[in-house]
Write an enzyme that holds these catalytic residues in place. Structure first.
Site, PDB file in Angstrom:
ATOM      1  N   HIS A 181       3.570  -3.860   5.310  1.00  0.00           N
ATOM      2  CA  HIS A 181       3.309  -2.810   6.304  1.00  0.00           C
ATOM      3  C   HIS A 181       4.499  -2.697   7.235  1.00  0.00           C
ATOM      4  O   HIS A 181       5.440  -3.491   7.170  1.00  0.00           O
ATOM      5  CB  HIS A 181       2.014  -3.096   7.089  1.00  0.00           C
ATOM      6  CG  HIS A 181       2.018  -4.387   7.856  1.00  0.00           C
ATOM      7  ND1 HIS A 181       2.628  -4.526   9.076  1.00  0.00           N
ATOM      8  CD2 HIS A 181       1.470  -5.597   7.568  1.00  0.00           C
ATOM      9  CE1 HIS A 181       2.446  -5.763   9.527  1.00  0.00           C
ATOM     10  NE2 HIS A 181       1.757  -6.447   8.613  1.00  0.00           N
ATOM     11  N   CYS A 191       2.335 -11.445   6.614  1.00  0.00           N
ATOM     12  CA  CYS A 191       2.722 -10.255   5.848  1.00  0.00           C
ATOM     13  C   CYS A 191       4.229 -10.055   5.809  1.00  0.00           C
ATOM     14  O   CYS A 191       4.977 -10.685   6.542  1.00  0.00           O
ATOM     15  CB  CYS A 191       2.099  -8.996   6.471  1.00  0.00           C
ATOM     16  SG  CYS A 191       0.307  -8.939   6.373  1.00  0.00           S
TER      17      CYS A 191
END
Length: 152
Positions: A85, A104
């Site tokens: 992301h 992430c």
């Protein structure tokens, strides 16, 4: 079916089409916050993608935790919700792709838009992670001389 490839040494994520062509390469980091349940970095390997044709949506905000286009999640053993992301574009500490996450890989809104558009017609199957050692994953922390304590 297309795939994503993250190179931890180069700090880049690439989108590779079903016919093997690189459609784009963008800056990306796996700087992991010290409070994350993933303790150091995302291990090298191949991960099955959950969001094959569109990112999982969150509130669209370039300065929010997931950026303007959501997150492309992939299956990481013993840790749900790991993905690719953007977000934190204007953070005071390590803005944009270098901003720490809860495990992430963070890239830019530009990358996520291009990936989102491409996978609508060429679904993703896998996220490959290579060259991602703790020293590379925490390059941004060492560059700025301190350990990060921030939110995704």
């Amino acid at each position: 079916m297309s795939k994503l490839h993250y190179d931890g040494e180069k700090h880049q994520v690439s989108l590779i089409s079903k016919d093997g062509k690189t459609l784009g390469t963008w800056t990306a980091y796996n700087n992991v916050d010290s409070h994350a349940t993933v303790k150091s970095h995302l291990p090298n390997g191949s991960y099955q993608v959950q969001d094959k044709t569109a990112p999982h949506r969150h509130a669209a905000d370039p300065n929010g935790p997931y950026g303007s286009y959501g997150i492309i999640r992939f299956d990481v053993p013993n840790h749900s919700g790991i993905g690719l992301h953007s977000g934190r574009a204007n953070a005071k500490h390590l803005p944009g792709p270098q901003h720490p996450t809860m495990g992430c890989i963070r890239t830019s809104d530009e990358a996520m838009l291009a990936i989102k558009d491409a996978i609508a017609s060429d679904p993703l199957t896998v996220m490959e992670v290579a060259g991602n050692r703790q020293a590379q994953a925490h390059y941004g922390h060492h560059l700025h001389g301190h350990k990060a304590h921030v939110h995704p």
